[in-house]
Design a protein around this motif. Structure first.
Motif, PDB file in Angstrom:
ATOM      1  N   GLU A 153       0.836  -1.201   0.000  1.00 18.76           N
ATOM      2  CA  GLU A 153       0.000   0.000   0.000  1.00 18.76           C
ATOM      3  C   GLU A 153       0.871   1.251   0.000  1.00 18.76           C
ATOM      4  OE1 GLU A 153      -3.509   2.248   2.614  1.00 18.76           O
ATOM      5  OE2 GLU A 153      -2.721   0.283   3.253  1.00 18.76           O
ATOM      6  N   TYR A 154       1.908   1.244   0.828  1.00 19.91           N
ATOM      7  CA  TYR A 154       2.793   2.409   0.944  1.00 19.91           C
ATOM      8  C   TYR A 154       4.209   2.049   0.522  1.00 19.91           C
ATOM      9  CZ  TYR A 154      -0.824   4.617   3.816  1.00 19.91           C
ATOM     10  OH  TYR A 154      -1.990   5.169   4.276  1.00 19.91           O
ATOM     11  N   LEU A 155       4.709   2.770  -0.489  1.00 21.15           N
ATOM     12  CA  LEU A 155       6.127   2.695  -0.806  1.00 21.15           C
ATOM     13  C   LEU A 155       6.813   3.730   0.096  1.00 21.15           C
ATOM     14  CD1 LEU A 155       8.620   1.888  -2.441  1.00 21.15           C
ATOM     15  CD2 LEU A 155       7.985   3.625  -4.128  1.00 21.15           C
ATOM     16  N   TRP A 156       7.635   3.240   1.010  1.00 18.19           N
ATOM     17  CA  TRP A 156       8.297   4.131   1.953  1.00 18.19           C
ATOM     18  C   TRP A 156       9.634   4.563   1.382  1.00 18.19           C
ATOM     19  CZ3 TRP A 156      10.681   2.268   7.236  1.00 18.19           C
ATOM     20  CH2 TRP A 156      11.252   3.374   7.892  1.00 18.19           C
ATOM     21  N   TYR A 157       9.737   5.864   1.067  1.00 17.50           N
ATOM     22  CA  TYR A 157      11.011   6.447   0.630  1.00 17.50           C
ATOM     23  C   TYR A 157      11.745   6.898   1.896  1.00 17.50           C
ATOM     24  CZ  TYR A 157      14.514   9.333  -1.578  1.00 17.50           C
ATOM     25  OH  TYR A 157      15.716   9.874  -1.958  1.00 17.50           O
ATOM     26  N   VAL A 158      12.789   6.183   2.235  1.00 16.49           N
ATOM     27  CA  VAL A 158      13.483   6.412   3.510  1.00 16.49           C
ATOM     28  C   VAL A 158      14.324   7.682   3.477  1.00 16.49           C
ATOM     29  CG1 VAL A 158      15.041   5.421   5.228  1.00 16.49           C
ATOM     30  CG2 VAL A 158      13.533   3.919   3.888  1.00 16.49           C
ATOM     31  N   GLY A 159      15.125   7.853   2.417  1.00 20.50           N
ATOM     32  CA  GLY A 159      15.954   9.045   2.294  1.00 20.50           C
ATOM     33  C   GLY A 159      17.392   8.825   2.713  1.00 20.50           C
ATOM     34  N   VAL A 184       0.912  -2.001   9.006  1.00 20.87           N
ATOM     35  CA  VAL A 184       0.843  -1.257   7.748  1.00 20.87           C
ATOM     36  C   VAL A 184       1.447  -2.074   6.614  1.00 20.87           C
ATOM     37  CG1 VAL A 184       1.648   0.819   6.547  1.00 20.87           C
ATOM     38  CG2 VAL A 184       0.929   0.953   8.942  1.00 20.87           C
ATOM     39  N   SER A 185       0.809  -2.009   5.452  1.00 18.45           N
ATOM     40  CA  SER A 185       1.351  -2.651   4.254  1.00 18.45           C
ATOM     41  C   SER A 185       2.332  -1.676   3.602  1.00 18.45           C
ATOM     42  CB  SER A 185       0.224  -2.993   3.270  1.00 18.45           C
ATOM     43  OG  SER A 185       0.760  -3.422   2.037  1.00 18.45           O
ATOM     44  N   TYR A 186       3.612  -1.918   3.822  1.00 13.07           N
ATOM     45  CA  TYR A 186       4.619  -0.987   3.327  1.00 13.07           C
ATOM     46  C   TYR A 186       5.837  -1.761   2.833  1.00 13.07           C
ATOM     47  CZ  TYR A 186       7.706  -1.767   7.331  1.00 13.07           C
ATOM     48  OH  TYR A 186       8.558  -2.328   8.243  1.00 13.07           O
ATOM     49  N   GLY A 187       6.710  -1.058   2.118  1.00 12.91           N
ATOM     50  CA  GLY A 187       7.958  -1.642   1.663  1.00 12.91           C
ATOM     51  C   GLY A 187       8.913  -0.555   1.258  1.00 12.91           C
ATOM     52  N   ILE A 188      10.216  -0.858   1.222  1.00 10.67           N
ATOM     53  CA  ILE A 188      11.233   0.121   0.815  1.00 10.67           C
ATOM     54  C   ILE A 188      11.970  -0.396  -0.414  1.00 10.67           C
ATOM     55  CG2 ILE A 188      11.483   0.894   3.194  1.00 10.67           C
ATOM     56  CD1 ILE A 188      14.163  -0.580   3.311  1.00 10.67           C
ATOM     57  N   LEU A 189      12.749   0.459  -1.015  1.00 10.00           N
ATOM     58  CA  LEU A 189      13.471   0.120  -2.245  1.00 10.00           C
ATOM     59  C   LEU A 189      14.854  -0.461  -1.977  1.00 10.00           C
ATOM     60  CD1 LEU A 189      12.550   3.248  -4.414  1.00 10.00           C
ATOM     61  CD2 LEU A 189      11.709   0.910  -4.723  1.00 10.00           C
ATOM     62  N   TYR A 190      15.231  -0.561  -0.724  1.00 12.15           N
ATOM     63  CA  TYR A 190      16.553  -1.076  -0.356  1.00 12.15           C
ATOM     64  C   TYR A 190      17.651  -0.327  -1.114  1.00 12.15           C
ATOM     65  CZ  TYR A 190      14.788  -4.611   2.789  1.00 12.15           C
ATOM     66  OH  TYR A 190      14.222  -5.237   3.872  1.00 12.15           O
ATOM     67  N   ASP A 191      18.592  -1.010  -1.754  1.00 16.60           N
ATOM     68  CA  ASP A 191      19.734  -0.309  -2.353  1.00 16.60           C
ATOM     69  C   ASP A 191      19.417   0.320  -3.704  1.00 16.60           C
ATOM     70  OD1 ASP A 191      19.410  -2.885  -3.285  1.00 16.60           O
ATOM     71  OD2 ASP A 191      21.532  -3.178  -3.721  1.00 16.60           O
ATOM     72  N   GLU A 198      14.556  11.025 -13.232  1.00 17.57           N
ATOM     73  CA  GLU A 198      14.379   9.922 -14.186  1.00 17.57           C
ATOM     74  C   GLU A 198      14.642   8.572 -13.522  1.00 17.57           C
ATOM     75  OE1 GLU A 198      16.871  10.619 -17.521  1.00 17.57           O
ATOM     76  OE2 GLU A 198      15.862  12.487 -18.120  1.00 17.57           O
ATOM     77  N   ASP A 199      15.720   8.490 -12.735  1.00 18.94           N
ATOM     78  CA  ASP A 199      16.067   7.217 -12.090  1.00 18.94           C
ATOM     79  C   ASP A 199      15.027   6.823 -11.048  1.00 18.94           C
ATOM     80  OD1 ASP A 199      18.306   7.147 -13.650  1.00 18.94           O
ATOM     81  OD2 ASP A 199      19.699   7.787 -12.080  1.00 18.94           O
ATOM     82  N   ASN A 200      14.578   7.794 -10.250  1.00 19.11           N
ATOM     83  CA  ASN A 200      13.593   7.476  -9.211  1.00 19.11           C
ATOM     84  C   ASN A 200      12.243   7.108  -9.808  1.00 19.11           C
ATOM     85  OD1 ASN A 200      15.132   7.775  -6.802  1.00 19.11           O
ATOM     86  ND2 ASN A 200      15.019   9.997  -6.988  1.00 19.11           N
ATOM     87  N   ILE A 201      11.856   7.822 -10.861  1.00 22.26           N
ATOM     88  CA  ILE A 201      10.586   7.490 -11.520  1.00 22.26           C
ATOM     89  C   ILE A 201      10.642   6.069 -12.087  1.00 22.26           C
ATOM     90  CG2 ILE A 201       9.140   8.019 -13.532  1.00 22.26           C
ATOM     91  CD1 ILE A 201       9.628  10.973 -13.000  1.00 22.26           C
ATOM     92  N   ALA A 202      11.789   5.705 -12.664  1.00 23.05           N
ATOM     93  CA  ALA A 202      11.939   4.346 -13.206  1.00 23.05           C
ATOM     94  C   ALA A 202      11.767   3.308 -12.101  1.00 23.05           C
ATOM     95  CB  ALA A 202      13.304   4.206 -13.870  1.00 23.05           C
ATOM     96  N   GLN A 203      12.320   3.586 -10.916  1.00 25.60           N
ATOM     97  CA  GLN A 203      12.169   2.662  -9.792  1.00 25.60           C
ATOM     98  C   GLN A 203      10.709   2.603  -9.334  1.00 25.60           C
ATOM     99  OE1 GLN A 203      14.298   0.522  -8.474  1.00 25.60           O
ATOM    100  NE2 GLN A 203      15.873   1.178  -9.930  1.00 25.60           N
TER     101      GLN A 203
END
Length: 713
Positions: free
Chosen positions: A448-454, A479-486, A509-514
């Motif tokens: 549900e939530y893509l968590w952008y950690v920073g 919460v249904s969440y996940g991160i992009l890791y590396d 561009e790179d973040n949108i692709a992810q």
């Protein structure tokens, strides 16, 4: 009722004792005044056309824009911001001036149009008689009095108390000219009225002109007779008329032009100015990026320069100026305006707009000092868009290779490793290893939530505790969440604000692709800077243009899951204060979610004197986190001092609560450099909540153990 003019009519003669020749001379001078005003106004507005095209639509929905601007200007709502007395003063001056202008226009319509038209048909008539005249006189006297009172306050603040923000290196004759001319016009009008009433031997109906009647009484007490009043009236009338004509003719030539340009500036405002920045044309060469010449600024930015009233509100709230950095936002705007005017008049040679250590309009250190906090724009009563212009100058520094060495290093780190620390991408998710539960991978499952950690919560030891606490809250609430890791990279918000547009676009561009490779419904950000750029700027690059994906700051999401955290509101009893991050509060108007979460923990919350939209920047924005600038007092030190000395709780404040990783870093530094380490603790809001949850769990465990213990016999 409109009646013919008669000797006993309740009215007054406009050109009383002036005579036919004087009337002709007045109309000649009035026509000359209109011509001078028109030429000056035409020059001013035609000059804007020499600026570049503005990247944002400024004249769409024009009727709605005009109505909205009329509301903003008419209510004086922005003048009341942070200065009630100044707001009342300006309201008196504005509405007094407008009333006098409208009243003069009504008189001109009656005298120059209606009377002449009716005379052409056989009988000269006027509506400037009877009850209309009495009402007119009462309103004009009352509003004129407010006008004079407002101007008296303005003079008192400028010359008696010498309000510091009204003075600066651009203070000049035109500032005194504006306020004194208006004051003399207001007072002069009453003097002329008083002499007229005395000279007419106090007609009973003129008592409605209560100020003029009072002046007439004062003249009479001073020994002025009716005959003397009639003798001096023409000279007083002409002095007042000439003063008014000179002022009108001068409006386009000096500071009085702000009465026109300021309204135009509010009409053409961009609601998201500074929150989103203009892009760079795809076909622009390096020499065309940023502001090299004055006409590289857009026509709206040139209008900004003319709209500046030198009020100094931006200067008084600028954290860079308060810290002793070489930046005064008012001076930057006025330096650019002065340069343009000197260049147009041939009084100066063309020089670069900005340069490092060279002959330029603006020094590079000035722009490097900006924290991009938008306090200047929030305080500006005429909607000058400082930050967009500052960004244009930063872009020129970047493109010409004049960026500060430490900022260059941060940019290179981002380019090579995707983060400002320069650490390997593989280490970005190392912080999850200390958790007792698994953090879901958004690349492998739908969430549900893509968590952008920073960057800072991923690599900085202190901020990793914030990331862990947020993960704990999400896990506890299910919460249904996940991160992009590396695969996560820097969001680019501050990269863009230091002027590195090319690198910013690469990151976008790179973040949108992810993002497009993952399945999720919403994005949640740890950092308000990420929240701002994802929400307001990424759509300009074709992602989420229709807003189908909601972007949240973590406090907004946590606020919705509070019931699942099962807090009672009594877990903690700290005395705390909360700092509004610029990018969450002033940029995006989120003030309530963090405060409600602090209260959910049971803490006693005391507001900072400068809070919400008036919050004072920590000093880390706009690349400040990567710079080592000379400062008299760091903004973070000043803010901590404010917490301990100026809040209601004073030294009773135990914890300084933040909701931004950059703020965390700056305030932890400020605790050390300002010697506050033993006086106050800086804590992330998520850490406070996680502590409350842990306390709640511990209490529940103790309660459970006690209830299961055998009773004493």
């Amino acid at each position: 009722m409109i009646r013919p003019l008669q000797a006993e009519t309740v009215t007054r003669e406009t050109f009383w004792l002036i005579g036919p020749v004087g009337e002709v001379v007045f109309y000649y001078l009035a026509l000359l005044t209109v011509l001078v005003f028109s030429f000056g106004a035409y020059y001013r507005f035609s000059r804007y056309a020499e600026g570049s095209e503005d990247p944002f639509e400024r004249l769409d929905q024009l009727p709605q824009r005009i109505i909205r601007a009329a509301k903003i200007v008419g209510s004086n709502e922005q003048q009341f911001n942070r200065d009630f007395v100044g707001g009342m003063m300006h309201a008196f001056i504005l509405w007094g001036f407008l009333t006098l202008l409208i009243g003069t226009t009504i008189l001109a319509i009656d005298m120059d149009i209606y009377r002449k038209l009716t005379a052409a048909f056989g009988t000269e008539q006027s509506f400037f008689v009877g009850d209309f005249y009495l009402s007119y006189s009462l309103v004009m006297d009352a509003m004129g009095l407010l006008f004079v009172v407002g101007l008296s306050v303005a003079l008192y603040r400028r010359y008696v108390t010498r309000n510091e923000r009204l003075w600066g290196r651009h203070t000049s004759f035109e500032d005194a000219y504006l306020v004194w001319m208006l004051f003399l016009l207001g007072v002069g009008g009453y003097l002329v009225e008083g002499v007229r009433i005395l000279g007419a031997e106090f007609p009973d109906f003129e008592t409605v002109s209560f100020v003029g009647w009072f002046i007439a009484d004062m003249f009479q007490i001073a020994g002025v007779t009716a005959g003397m009043a009639r003798a001096i009236y023409p000279a007083m009338w002409w002095s007042h008329a000439l003063l008014a004509l000179v002022f009108i003719a001068s409006i386009p030539l000096a500071k009085p032009f702000h009465m026109v340009s300021s309204f135009g500036n509010v009409v053409t405002r961009d609601e998201k100015a500074g929150v989103r920045l203009p892009g760079v044309p795809a076909d622009a060469s390096p020499d065309e990026i940023g502001a090299s010449t004055i006409d590289d600024f857009s026509w709206k930015q040139l209008l900004d320069h003319d709209a500046c009233t030198k009020c100094g509100r931006c200067s008084s709230v600028c954290p860079a100026k308060a810290a002793g950095r070489p930046l005064d936002p008012r001076d930057v705007i006025l330096d650019l305006k002065q340069y343009r005017e000197d260049l147009d008049s041939g009084n100066t040679d063309e020089v670069p707009i900005i340069a490092d250590g060279g002959n330029s309009v603006i020094a590079s250190e000035t722009m490097e000092s900006c924290m991009a906090c938008m306090a200047c724009m929030d305080a500006c009563p005429v909607d000058i868009e400082h930050v967009t212009q500052f960004t244009e100058m930063n872009r020129r520094l970047t493109e010409s290779g004049q960026m500060t060495e430490t900022v260059q290093e941060a940019m290179m780190n981002v380019f090579q490793n995707g983060n400002t620390f320069g650490d390997p991408e593989r280490k970005r998710p190392d912080w999850v290893e200390d958790l007792a539960f698994e953090v879901p991978d958004a690349r492998d499952q739908s969430v549900e939530y893509l968590w952008y950690v920073g960057d800072y919560p991923s690599y900085d030891d202190r901020n990793q505790k914030v990331a862990k606490s947020i993960a704990t809250l999400f896990h506890r609430a299910g919460v249904s969440y996940g991160i992009l890791y590396d695969d996560e990279q820097n969001d680019g918000n501050d990269i863009r604000r230091v002027g590195e547009e090319g690198l910013y676009e690469m990151l976008v561009e790179d973040n949108i692709a992810q993002f497009e490779d993952c399945e999720f419904e919403n994005i949640v950000c740890t950092d308000p800077h990420s929240y701002n750029t994802f929400k307001n700027e990424y759509p300009e690059f074709g992602w989420n243009e229709d807003g189908e994906i909601d972007v949240y700051h973590y406090t907004q999401v946590v606020q919705t899951i509070v019931p699942d955290l099962e807090l009672t509101g009594n877990e903690l009893d700290y005395t705390v204060t909360y700092h509004d991050p610029c990018h969450l509060g002033r940029f995006n108007d989120e003030y309530e979610a963090p405060r409600s979460l602090v209260r959910e923990t049971g803490c006693d919350l005391h507001e900072m004197p400068r809070n919400r939209a008036n919050s004072f920047c920590c000093g880390g924005g706009g690349g400040g986190l990567w710079m080592d600038l000379e400062e008299e007092t760091k903004p973070s030190e000043e803010r901590l001092r404010e917490a301990l000395e100026d809040t209601d709780a004073g030294t009773g404040i135990e914890k300084f609560v933040v909701a931004c990783p950059m703020c965390m870093t700056m305030y932890e530094d400020g605790r050390k450099t300002g010697d506050f380490e033993d006086e106050i603790e800086v804590v992330g809001l998520s850490e406070l909540l996680a502590e409350a949850v842990t306390t709640d769990v511990a209490s529940a465990s103790v309660g459970s153990s006690q209830s299961s213990a055998p009773a004493d016999d």
